[in-house]
Write a protein that holds these residues in place. Structure first.
Motif, PDB file in Angstrom:
ATOM      1  N   ALA A 219       0.830  -1.207   0.000  1.00  0.00           N
ATOM      2  CA  ALA A 219       0.000   0.000   0.000  1.00  0.00           C
ATOM      3  C   ALA A 219       0.862   1.253   0.000  1.00  0.00           C
ATOM      4  CB  ALA A 219      -0.938  -0.006   1.211  1.00  0.00           C
ATOM      5  N   LEU A 220       1.941   1.247   0.821  1.00  0.00           N
ATOM      6  CA  LEU A 220       2.861   2.391   0.834  1.00  0.00           C
ATOM      7  C   LEU A 220       3.471   2.618  -0.538  1.00  0.00           C
ATOM      8  CD1 LEU A 220       4.939   2.214   4.144  1.00  0.00           C
ATOM      9  CD2 LEU A 220       3.305   3.950   3.479  1.00  0.00           C
ATOM     10  N   LEU A 221       3.915   1.538  -1.158  1.00  0.00           N
ATOM     11  CA  LEU A 221       4.533   1.643  -2.472  1.00  0.00           C
ATOM     12  C   LEU A 221       3.549   2.175  -3.497  1.00  0.00           C
ATOM     13  CD1 LEU A 221       6.953   1.068  -4.314  1.00  0.00           C
ATOM     14  CD2 LEU A 221       6.093  -1.262  -4.593  1.00  0.00           C
ATOM     15  N   GLU A 222       2.306   1.728  -3.420  1.00  0.00           N
ATOM     16  CA  GLU A 222       1.305   2.137  -4.399  1.00  0.00           C
ATOM     17  C   GLU A 222       0.982   3.622  -4.273  1.00  0.00           C
ATOM     18  OE1 GLU A 222      -1.196   1.939  -7.568  1.00  0.00           O
ATOM     19  OE2 GLU A 222       0.229   0.450  -6.840  1.00  0.00           O
ATOM     20  N   PHE A 223       0.682   4.096  -3.051  1.00  0.00           N
ATOM     21  CA  PHE A 223       0.318   5.512  -2.950  1.00  0.00           C
ATOM     22  C   PHE A 223       1.540   6.421  -3.124  1.00  0.00           C
ATOM     23  CE2 PHE A 223       1.025   5.563   1.802  1.00  0.00           C
ATOM     24  CZ  PHE A 223       1.741   6.740   1.885  1.00  0.00           C
ATOM     25  N   THR A 224       2.754   5.909  -2.807  1.00  0.00           N
ATOM     26  CA  THR A 224       3.965   6.688  -3.100  1.00  0.00           C
ATOM     27  C   THR A 224       4.117   6.884  -4.600  1.00  0.00           C
ATOM     28  OG1 THR A 224       5.085   5.840  -1.131  1.00  0.00           O
ATOM     29  CG2 THR A 224       6.473   6.762  -2.860  1.00  0.00           C
ATOM     30  N   LYS A 225       3.878   5.810  -5.351  1.00  0.00           N
ATOM     31  CA  LYS A 225       3.973   5.889  -6.801  1.00  0.00           C
ATOM     32  C   LYS A 225       2.948   6.871  -7.369  1.00  0.00           C
ATOM     33  CE  LYS A 225       4.107   1.906  -8.725  1.00  0.00           C
ATOM     34  NZ  LYS A 225       3.639   0.619  -9.304  1.00  0.00           N
ATOM     35  N   LEU A 226       1.721   6.822  -6.852  1.00  0.00           N
ATOM     36  CA  LEU A 226       0.661   7.715  -7.337  1.00  0.00           C
ATOM     37  C   LEU A 226       1.010   9.177  -7.079  1.00  0.00           C
ATOM     38  CD1 LEU A 226      -2.543   5.772  -6.206  1.00  0.00           C
ATOM     39  CD2 LEU A 226      -1.718   6.069  -8.540  1.00  0.00           C
ATOM     40  N   VAL A 227       1.527   9.464  -5.862  1.00  0.00           N
ATOM     41  CA  VAL A 227       1.872  10.851  -5.509  1.00  0.00           C
ATOM     42  C   VAL A 227       3.033  11.348  -6.353  1.00  0.00           C
ATOM     43  CG1 VAL A 227       2.722  12.358  -3.677  1.00  0.00           C
ATOM     44  CG2 VAL A 227       0.953  10.664  -3.171  1.00  0.00           C
ATOM     45  N   LEU A 228       4.098  10.509  -6.498  1.00  0.00           N
ATOM     46  CA  LEU A 228       5.281  10.933  -7.255  1.00  0.00           C
ATOM     47  C   LEU A 228       4.968  11.117  -8.735  1.00  0.00           C
ATOM     48  CD1 LEU A 228       8.116   8.780  -5.648  1.00  0.00           C
ATOM     49  CD2 LEU A 228       7.618  11.188  -5.275  1.00  0.00           C
ATOM     50  N   ASN A 229       4.021  10.337  -9.257  1.00  0.00           N
ATOM     51  CA  ASN A 229       3.652  10.459 -10.666  1.00  0.00           C
ATOM     52  C   ASN A 229       2.678  11.596 -10.920  1.00  0.00           C
ATOM     53  OD1 ASN A 229       5.280   8.309 -11.305  1.00  0.00           O
ATOM     54  ND2 ASN A 229       3.648   6.799 -11.293  1.00  0.00           N
ATOM     55  N   GLY A 230       2.290  12.324  -9.855  1.00  0.00           N
ATOM     56  CA  GLY A 230       1.408  13.473 -10.019  1.00  0.00           C
ATOM     57  C   GLY A 230      -0.023  13.113 -10.352  1.00  0.00           C
ATOM     58  N   ARG A 231      -0.459  11.881 -10.015  1.00  0.00           N
ATOM     59  CA  ARG A 231      -1.826  11.483 -10.334  1.00  0.00           C
ATOM     60  C   ARG A 231      -2.828  11.923  -9.264  1.00  0.00           C
ATOM     61  NH1 ARG A 231      -0.738   5.196 -12.216  1.00  0.00           N
ATOM     62  NH2 ARG A 231       0.826   5.655 -13.804  1.00  0.00           N
ATOM     63  N   LYS A 377       8.795  18.779  -1.785  1.00  0.00           N
ATOM     64  CA  LYS A 377       9.374  20.098  -1.533  1.00  0.00           C
ATOM     65  C   LYS A 377      10.479  20.405  -2.535  1.00  0.00           C
ATOM     66  CE  LYS A 377      11.482  22.894   2.133  1.00  0.00           C
ATOM     67  NZ  LYS A 377      11.963  22.898   3.559  1.00  0.00           N
ATOM     68  N   LEU A 378      11.306  19.412  -2.829  1.00  0.00           N
ATOM     69  CA  LEU A 378      12.375  19.598  -3.810  1.00  0.00           C
ATOM     70  C   LEU A 378      11.796  19.913  -5.180  1.00  0.00           C
ATOM     71  CD1 LEU A 378      15.343  19.471  -4.667  1.00  0.00           C
ATOM     72  CD2 LEU A 378      15.086  17.000  -4.931  1.00  0.00           C
ATOM     73  N   GLU A 379      10.751  19.184  -5.567  1.00  0.00           N
ATOM     74  CA  GLU A 379      10.138  19.422  -6.872  1.00  0.00           C
ATOM     75  C   GLU A 379       9.505  20.812  -6.936  1.00  0.00           C
ATOM     76  OE1 GLU A 379       7.464  16.219  -7.550  1.00  0.00           O
ATOM     77  OE2 GLU A 379       9.061  14.791  -8.087  1.00  0.00           O
ATOM     78  N   GLU A 380       8.907  21.267  -5.813  1.00  0.00           N
ATOM     79  CA  GLU A 380       8.333  22.621  -5.782  1.00  0.00           C
ATOM     80  C   GLU A 380       9.430  23.674  -5.937  1.00  0.00           C
ATOM     81  OE1 GLU A 380       6.270  22.710  -2.099  1.00  0.00           O
ATOM     82  OE2 GLU A 380       4.442  21.754  -2.896  1.00  0.00           O
ATOM     83  N   GLU A 381      10.563  23.449  -5.268  1.00  0.00           N
ATOM     84  CA  GLU A 381      11.680  24.394  -5.392  1.00  0.00           C
ATOM     85  C   GLU A 381      12.215  24.412  -6.822  1.00  0.00           C
ATOM     86  OE1 GLU A 381      14.430  23.039  -2.489  1.00  0.00           O
ATOM     87  OE2 GLU A 381      13.365  23.940  -0.783  1.00  0.00           O
ATOM     88  N   LEU A 382      12.325  23.229  -7.432  1.00  0.00           N
ATOM     89  CA  LEU A 382      12.811  23.164  -8.812  1.00  0.00           C
ATOM     90  C   LEU A 382      11.825  23.842  -9.767  1.00  0.00           C
ATOM     91  CD1 LEU A 382      14.172  19.495  -8.923  1.00  0.00           C
ATOM     92  CD2 LEU A 382      15.495  21.601  -8.873  1.00  0.00           C
ATOM     93  N   GLU A 383      10.524  23.659  -9.509  1.00  0.00           N
ATOM     94  CA  GLU A 383       9.515  24.288 -10.354  1.00  0.00           C
ATOM     95  C   GLU A 383       9.559  25.807 -10.221  1.00  0.00           C
ATOM     96  OE1 GLU A 383       6.454  25.029 -12.963  1.00  0.00           O
ATOM     97  OE2 GLU A 383       7.654  23.223 -12.654  1.00  0.00           O
ATOM     98  N   GLU A 384       9.780  26.291  -8.989  1.00  0.00           N
ATOM     99  CA  GLU A 384       9.886  27.733  -8.778  1.00  0.00           C
ATOM    100  C   GLU A 384      11.125  28.281  -9.494  1.00  0.00           C
ATOM    101  OE1 GLU A 384       9.100  31.600  -7.389  1.00  0.00           O
ATOM    102  OE2 GLU A 384       7.859  29.802  -7.619  1.00  0.00           O
ATOM    103  N   GLN A 385      12.240  27.559  -9.408  1.00  0.00           N
ATOM    104  CA  GLN A 385      13.443  27.996 -10.117  1.00  0.00           C
ATOM    105  C   GLN A 385      13.225  28.004 -11.629  1.00  0.00           C
ATOM    106  OE1 GLN A 385      16.698  25.518  -8.887  1.00  0.00           O
ATOM    107  NE2 GLN A 385      16.566  26.125  -6.736  1.00  0.00           N
ATOM    108  N   ARG A 386      12.512  26.970 -12.125  1.00  0.00           N
ATOM    109  CA  ARG A 386      12.217  26.914 -13.555  1.00  0.00           C
ATOM    110  C   ARG A 386      11.344  28.087 -13.982  1.00  0.00           C
ATOM    111  NH1 ARG A 386       8.576  26.354 -16.884  1.00  0.00           N
ATOM    112  NH2 ARG A 386       7.033  26.242 -15.214  1.00  0.00           N
TER     113      ARG A 386
END
Length: 560
Positions: A219-231, A377-386
């Motif tokens: 279950a952890l792996l599944e919802f981690t995958k969903l969150v990281l894939n932006g679904r 948080k890292l992805e948000e920082e990268l998106e802000e820099q972009r």
């Protein structure tokens, strides 16, 4: 004598039958245990492999390898080894194309599990090059609680599903059972019976716990995958819901996120949404404390009575179900040694609803969510820099006006519209009068402040569908649509008055003037470069004649 011999033979035969039964039971139990252990090991390796594949699939690693950025690669590899202590080595290896078809291969040795990954980004991968990760098999088995299991040595590549496990200890041989039984048949039988009953019960409990852990890890792996894939649209709400579903004893929950120096309710599950965003707590007001540990809180209302003022307490308890809470399970989320959030899971029926199992599941959950939040948080920082980089690729960093790139793209649209509607467009080339003397006398700091103030004024003077760009220094270009000669004359005079209004910088009053060169599309040029060149020529003529502005169309051939 015969009776004694017969009884002895019968005893031996009976004991041999019992030994065979016990051996069969032990073999069946061990095979079941091996099956569960294999599944646990496979899940753990699969979890690590899929998580690492997300890391190695990042564009940043792909670019670093292409650019041979060894410092960044070493830093990234060290971060991964810190996050997964079971990883012994990470290095590169050249392989033929056939071995790079699938995303990862596994080869198992006596003391290492070898994972192989393609080096790729979202659209491409490096041929004949792979990342190899070596996992310490013994350490991984110990972390999984499989202390009596070893991985057998294999000499070929196999898929993850083919990983095989063997016991550390061999079964006692049948002859050893028989020899031992000759001296103590009854004692052995009774001991084995009692031991077997006990082992069956213990192993049933262990099997159920292993199955629960496997289910939770999946279950952890599944919802981690969903969150990281932006679904997931609202990742925080989804994770809170999953926490309530996965942690034994939870019936509702809330999420306190750190905002500056306080913690704010950002999400609730099973409660009224009115407290979301409207209630905050200072660190010293938290019943959870700041020690970073998962804890069960049974005296929540008494603690709130002591820590919260009446106004905050009344608003919190205005949500009807809060005063029904019997027990709270606090799960801190820690990123880089800083507690950034608390998942608060509640039970309304039994103050003993949360057990040691709940705490263990919560700790696993907190670790995974911490990694998730760090990644988000890292992805948000990268998106802000972009976003910032994209903004400055189209805008002047000093004034915020459009730069030449944005002017060129805007010009294509304006000229295309003018051709379709059979209308004209007008380009004004503006140069600030004697601005170099201001920089020389007062310094570039004062000059930059004046440029920003002037840019703000002229930006407010144009229409929304027009544009003004700074080309550099004190040169500005206006691109205006559907202006007649009379209208552009009026506009230029009004703009000049706006620019000439006094400006105060560092207790100095400045009165800045400007010159303009004007060219029309398409009569004075059918592309941006031609219009810029002709408008610049008109600007030069206006300076030479000491006039505020000049039209390119009115210059004589000698003047050109």
């Amino acid at each position: 004598m015969k009776k004694v011999v017969l009884l002895s033979v019968l005893s031996v035969i009976t004991f041999c039958v019992c030994v065979w039964i016990f051996y069969s039971l032990n073999l069946e139990r061990f095979e079941e245990k091996i099956k569960i252990a294999r599944g646990t090991l496979r899940s753990a390796v699969d979890f690590i492999a899929k998580t690492l594949d997300n890391d190695f699939g990042q564009s940043s690693i792909y670019r670093a390898i292409l650019n041979n950025d060894q410092i960044y690669i070493d830093k990234k590899f060290n971060e991964i080894k810190t996050r997964y202590p079971v990883i012994d080595q990470i290095y590169f290896e050249s392989l033929d194309v056939e071995k790079l078809i699938s995303e990862q291969y596994v080869v198992v040795f006596q003391d290492k599990i070898r994972l192989l990954f393609k080096i790729h980004d979202a659209s491409d991968y490096l041929p004949n090059e792979a990342i190899v990760v070596l996992i310490d098999t013994k350490l991984l088995l110990e972390l999984l609680g499989l202390v009596d299991i070893v991985v057998c040595e294999e000499g070929k590549f196999v898929l993850i599903d083919s990983i095989k496990c063997n016991p550390k200890k061999d079964f006692l041989s049948l002859s050893e059972f028989v020899i031992s039984g000759i001296f103590s048949v009854l004692a052995t039988v009774l001991f084995e019976l009692v031991t077997t009953i006990r082992m069956v019960r213990v192993e049933r409990i262990l099997r159920n716990e292993l199955l629960k852990k496997n289910t939770f890890q999946d279950a952890l792996l599944e919802f981690t995958k969903l969150v990281l894939n932006g679904r997931i649209h609202d990742a925080s709400q989804y994770i809170l819901q999953k926490a309530v579903e996965l942690v034994p004893g939870a019936q509702a929950g809330s999420l306190l996120m750190k905002k500056g120096d306080v913690f704010v309710f950002t999400n609730v599950y099973g409660y009224d949404q009115k407290i979301v965003g409207n209630l905050f707590f200072r660190p010293e007001e938290l019943a959870q404390g700041q020690d970073g540990k998962v804890k069960i809180i049974k005296n929540l209302h008494k603690i709130n009575e002591e820590l919260l003022n009446s106004e905050k307490r009344d608003f919190l308890y205005s949500e009807g179900r809060v005063n029904q809470i019997k027990v709270l399970l606090s799960i801190p989320v820690i990123v880089k040694n800083d507690t950034i959030a608390f998942f608060n899971l509640d039970n309304f029926e039994d103050e003993n609803a949360f057990t040691q199992e709940s705490i263990e599941v919560a700790e696993l959950f907190a670790g995974q969510v911490g990694l998730l939040f760090e990644r988000i948080k890292l992805e948000e920082e990268l998106e802000e820099q972009r976003r910032i980089m994209e903004y400055y690729s189209y805008h002047d960093p000093l004034t915020g006006l459009a730069n030449r790139r944005l002017l060129e793209e805007f010009a294509e649209k304006i000229f295309s519209l003018a051709r379709r509607t059979n209308r004209s467009a007008c380009l004004l080339f503006m140069d600030l009068h004697k601005f170099k003397q201001v920089n020389d006398k007062f310094g570039h700091s004062v000059g930059d402040q004046l440029l920003k103030m002037i840019a703000l004024r002229i930006q407010k003077s144009i229409r929304e569908n027009d544009i003004v760009a700074r080309l550099g220094g004190d040169e500005f270009v206006f691109l205006l649509s559907n202006f007649s000669t009379e209208e552009i004359t009026t506009f230029t005079k009004r703009l000049l008055k706006v620019i000439q209004e006094p400006l105060v910088v560092e207790n100095n009053v400045f009165s800045i003037s400007a010159n303009f060169g004007i060219a029309f599309y398409p009569t004075d040029g059918d592309n941006l470069e031609t219009l810029l060149r002709n408008a610049d020529m008109a600007l030069y003529f206006s300076k030479k004649r000491s006039e505020s502005f000049a039209f390119y169309s009115r210059l004589s051939r000698d003047q050109m």
